[in-house]
Design a protein around this motif. Structure first.
Motif, PDB file in Angstrom:
ATOM      1  N   SER A 429       0.845  -1.196   0.000  1.00  0.00           N
ATOM      2  CA  SER A 429       0.000   0.000   0.000  1.00  0.00           C
ATOM      3  C   SER A 429       0.876   1.239   0.000  1.00  0.00           C
ATOM      4  O   SER A 429       2.037   1.208   0.426  1.00  0.00           O
ATOM      5  N   GLN A 431       0.220   5.635   0.685  1.00  0.00           N
ATOM      6  CA  GLN A 431      -0.729   6.712   0.991  1.00  0.00           C
ATOM      7  C   GLN A 431       0.031   8.005   1.188  1.00  0.00           C
ATOM      8  O   GLN A 431       1.114   8.025   1.797  1.00  0.00           O
ATOM      9  N   VAL A 455      -4.420  10.658  -1.075  1.00  0.00           N
ATOM     10  CA  VAL A 455      -4.382   9.673  -2.149  1.00  0.00           C
ATOM     11  C   VAL A 455      -3.829   8.371  -1.587  1.00  0.00           C
ATOM     12  O   VAL A 455      -2.770   8.366  -0.938  1.00  0.00           O
ATOM     13  N   HIS A 457      -3.500   3.912  -2.350  1.00  0.00           N
ATOM     14  CA  HIS A 457      -3.666   2.748  -3.213  1.00  0.00           C
ATOM     15  C   HIS A 457      -3.264   1.519  -2.413  1.00  0.00           C
ATOM     16  O   HIS A 457      -2.226   1.513  -1.735  1.00  0.00           O
ATOM     17  N   TYR A 459      -3.102  -2.930  -2.562  1.00  0.00           N
ATOM     18  CA  TYR A 459      -3.115  -4.128  -3.410  1.00  0.00           C
ATOM     19  C   TYR A 459      -3.057  -5.356  -2.515  1.00  0.00           C
ATOM     20  O   TYR A 459      -2.236  -5.422  -1.589  1.00  0.00           O
ATOM     21  N   THR A 521      -8.182   2.126  -5.158  1.00  0.00           N
ATOM     22  CA  THR A 521      -7.568   3.456  -5.137  1.00  0.00           C
ATOM     23  C   THR A 521      -8.588   4.448  -4.593  1.00  0.00           C
ATOM     24  O   THR A 521      -9.748   4.442  -5.001  1.00  0.00           O
ATOM     25  N   ASP A 522      -8.128   5.271  -3.678  1.00  0.00           N
ATOM     26  CA  ASP A 522      -9.002   6.288  -3.081  1.00  0.00           C
ATOM     27  C   ASP A 522      -8.339   7.652  -3.255  1.00  0.00           C
ATOM     28  O   ASP A 522      -7.177   7.843  -2.883  1.00  0.00           O
ATOM     29  N   SER A 550     -12.516   0.352  -6.818  1.00  0.00           N
ATOM     30  CA  SER A 550     -12.023  -0.938  -6.346  1.00  0.00           C
ATOM     31  C   SER A 550     -12.332  -2.038  -7.361  1.00  0.00           C
ATOM     32  O   SER A 550     -13.333  -1.973  -8.088  1.00  0.00           O
TER      33      SER A 550
END
Length: 815
Positions: A429, A431, A455, A457, A459, A521-522, A550
């Motif tokens: 991850s 961030q 931001v 992400h 996985y 992803t946010d 997602s």
């Protein structure tokens, strides 16, 4: 080590005469006592001197109150913040400076920072219920894990995961609502699925209720933020060793070294081995290290880089099944009906091995007294091999146990969905949260604006393994005795990757997949403005927008060509606060906030619920209404809080434990109640921290009519914590500190239909310590002194017995 100094301005004699009485009760100690030796942070407690110090602190948190009053600022510490004087504020007094070392009780949590840039105020000036586990409390209790620390917070319970996937690690509920994705470290999400050791924690903050405007999606019940040990100016060295019951051995080290005018390095380390009192075959062997370096300490620009690693090899404990005694309708833990609390129902393959690596960078830049910029960045890698038995006692097992031959009762270790089969989990991850705080005037109004973007992400990749059941008479069952379980299962074979694919768990809409991949992803942006309409009244309004994207795929194995699902959602979460601050020691507030939880939010720490039938489901939405008050009493020695709240959750998503399917519902859940806390120094050398929570938690609407009016699962009606210590003859060779406390949680329901229940938790703990040779201390801790049968991790059809009576001896040195 050099003390942290608090600067006090010296004013003309007439002014100082008026303050003399206020300062008459101040405790001024030796320089080496002025600072918490672990963190080098000044202890914020104020005795009679508190009124003068409060004026400076109030200016930092309430710009409207900044005035030419004595200013107090800590220098050379990571916790220090420049005081904010609004434009146009002037002083007709020309001060000189002297250095004064002031010491007070660190147990008053109202003075504690929450630990993230988006919430810059301390607990006193945060308009929301916030519980803090301070470092001094963790030291007195010899806390070793996040789970142990959070037992000091009412309304938090631990669960062991839900649905296919069988997640363990730290899985918490706050006020009865899942919070497994709401664990933060220094304001950034910790996506890992592991049991967190506390060796690198300075303190822990629990922000109760929806906080999506600050943290993003999630936080229905609240958020947990661990504040880590950061480098500081000055040198400090400490280490300790603990040993005791159940072959418990633990050593920790914490070294801080200043290597320049504004640079310091810090290294925290831990090694831990222990079995579990009252549980057979359960252990944890782990070690960790957390080095960090900070540049620009005490300067306008500060950069801190920290690395964290933890390796853990443990046996997962999924507890004991529930039984229903004939003639009754409520299921209870099997141990309530005579089953041995030590019974562990795992197999020779059960294992939970994790490796966690996180690299973080925290940048702070003060452009001037009005604008400060922050940037927090973290990358994490998580590796985990997990295999656990998921025991259950069906109707046949239940009847056999209460019949004439209890020894014939057999537990099925495969549980729901054929059981959580072994898997290898490899996650990563990243961030980045960038934010700015601006303080300015528009006419007569004072403003504090917080804005930024977030931001992230993440996985998640899992490789599933399967068992071969041919050695068990060709049946896909794995049973053992409820009364006398056998951990070794002859004939049960664990296959390699791809071997026995036909025995992989068959998930509805997914199939028997060998590999499962989740990606999300946010992207979020947030903004808030706090406006002071008068020195005693302010309002804050803010919102956050998130774009959630997602995807989930499953392939190979027996799934054929594979499946892939995805969703995109935009969520908006507002917050409104009203704050009445008639003086520096009082705040009355109102808080309204909302949060959203999209489907598939828990990428790494739950089963992936996305299916072709639910890709378009709307997120769960929660709303919080809260009023409260916070008060610093006795010149700041004690802090008191009270709050009343109503938390409403709509569009609840339901997970079927048998199939793993997630469906939307018309369920609306409501938890309302109140919380109280008191913390600080009652009298000199007598400290206390106490909390109480009352929850009226119910399902108020449901497609299942029978569930309406039932209590929300895992939410206790009453819970409380209490801890108190007293020191006899401090600073003398014959000093002794002794104390103890209580943790109480009323019985809770384990299912929405209220057909399964776990009894009350009542635990009495105690400690005694003695300091000698100035820097050394010996201590003894006793846990669950009554050896009561309590329960920790909870699930809908099983619970885990807590640790039995245990004792730990500790010796430590601090320089």
């Amino acid at each position: 080590m050099p003390p942290s100094l608090i600067r006090r301005r010296i004013y003309p004699a007439p002014f100082m005469a008026g303050l003399a009485l206020l300062y008459s009760g101040i405790h001024v100690h030796a320089a080496d006592a002025a600072t918490d030796t672990k963190t080098s942070k000044p202890k914020h407690h104020r005795h009679a001197a508190g009124k003068a110090a409060a004026a400076g602190k109030a200016a930092a948190h309430n710009p409207a109150k900044a005035a030419p009053a004595p200013a107090v600022a800590a220098t050379g510490t990571t916790a220090a913040r420049p005081l904010y004087a609004p434009p146009g504020t002037t002083s007709t007094i020309t001060p000189t400076e002297e250095n004064l070392t002031v010491v007070g009780s660190p147990m008053n949590i109202l003075h504690q920072d929450i630990g993230l840039s988006r919430m810059p105020q301390d607990v006193m000036h945060t308009p929301q219920t916030v519980n803090v586990v301070p470092q001094v409390l963790m030291e007195q209790q010899n806390v070793k894990t996040l789970d142990e620390a959070l037992r000091n917070v009412p309304g938090i319970t631990a669960s062991v995961g839900e649905g296919e996937g069988g997640m363990s690690g730290d899985q918490f509920l706050i006020r009865g609502f899942q919070a497994q994705n709401d664990i933060y470290e220094d304001g950034l999400r910790d996506y890992g699925v592991y049991s967190r050791d506390s060796f690198d924690y300075d303190h822990i903050s629990v922000i109760k209720g929806p906080s999506s405007e600050v943290f993003g999606n999630g936080t229905t019940g609240g958020a947990i933020n661990m504040v880590t040990k950061m480098p500081h100016l000055g040198n400090s060295y400490s280490g300790q060793f603990s040993g005791g019951s159940a072959d418990y051995y633990r050593g920790t080290l914490d070294v801080n070294q200043q290597i320049g005018e504004s640079t310091a390095i810090r290294i925290a380390g831990m090694g831990n081995e222990n079995d579990e009192v009252g549980r057979d075959d359960v252990y944890s062997h782990r070690w960790g290290i957390a080095p960090s370096i900070a540049f620009g300490l005490g300067k306008p620009t500060t950069l801190t880089i920290e690395y964290f690693h933890q390796t853990d090899n443990r046996i997962p404990d999924y507890g004991v099944p529930l039984l229903t005694k004939p003639g009754t309708t409520i299921a209870r833990p099997a141990t309530e009906f005579g089953v041995n609390r030590n019974n562990w129902y795992g197999t020779q393959y059960d294992q939970d091995d994790s490796n966690v690596d996180m690299l973080s960078a925290h940048l702070k830049h003060e452009f001037n007294s009005h604008i400060t910029f922050y940037d927090d960045l973290r990358g994490g890698m998580y590796q985990r091999y997990f295999s656990a038995s998921w025991e259950g006692c069906n109707a046949t097992c239940n009847a056999a146990y209460f019949g004439n031959d209890p020894a014939s009762a057999l537990v099925d270790r495969r549980g729901h969905l054929g059981g959580p089969e072994p898997y290898q989990q490899n996650d990563w991850s990243v961030q980045n949260v960038a934010s700015a705080i601006a303080k300015f005037n528009t006419g007569m109004l004072k403003h504090q604006i917080i804005a930024g973007w977030d931001v992230a992400h993440v996985y998640d990749r899992r490789t599933n393994y399967a068992y071969n059941y041919n050695g068990l008479n060709g049946t896909q069952t794995d049973t053992t005795g409820l009364v006398n379980p056998t951990n070794f299962v002859p004939g049960l074979l664990l296959g390699n990757v791809g071997q026995y694919s036909s025995n992989l768990v068959n998930i509805s809409g997914v199939g028997r997949a060998l590999h499962k991949t989740g990606v999300a992803t946010d992207v979020g942006a947030f903004f808030s403005d706090q406006v002071w309409f008068a020195p005693w009244f302010s309002a804050r309004a803010g919102f956050r927008w998130d774009h959630w994207d997602s995807h989930y795929s499953a392939n190979e194995g027996m799934v054929g060509t594979g499946v892939s699902y995805g969703q995109n959602q935009d969520t908006y979460n507002p917050t409104v606060n009203l704050m009445y601050t008639p003086n520096d020691d009082t705040m009355v507030y109102f808080n309204w906030a909302q949060s959203t939880t999209p489907l598939g939010l828990y990428v790494t720490n739950s089963s992936e619920p996305l299916r072709a039938t639910n890709e378009g489901y709307a997120p769960e939405r929660s709303s919080l209404y809260e009023i409260g008050a916070k008060y610093n009493a006795f010149h700041g020695r004690m802090g008191f809080t009270v709050s009343a709240f109503r938390l409403e959750k709509g569009n609840s998503l339901l997970t079927d434990p048998t199939t793993g399917d997630v469906t939307p519902s018309s369920d609306r859940q409501r938890n309302q109640g109140f919380e109280l806390s008191a913390s600080g120094e009652i009298l000199k050398n007598w400290n206390v921290i106490a909390t109480y929570a009352y929850y009226d938690a119910k399902t108020i609407a449901s497609a299942t009519a029978a569930d309406v009016g039932k209590r929300i699962q895992y939410a206790p009606k009453n819970s409380a914590t209490f801890w108190s210590t007293y020191t006899i003859a401090p600073a003398t060779p014959w000093n002794v500190t002794f104390g103890g406390g209580l943790t109480w949680r009323q019985s809770v329901w384990l299912d929405p239909a209220n057909t399964a229940k776990v009894p009350d938790t009542v635990e009495w703990d105690a400690m005694i310590s003695h300091s000698f040779l100035k820097h050394w201390k010996v201590a003894m801790n006793g846990y669950n002194l009554a050896n009561r049968l309590n329960y920790s991790n909870l699930f809908s059809d099983r619970v885990t017995p807590s640790t039995g009576r245990a004792f730990l001896f500790n010796i430590s040195a601090t320089y």
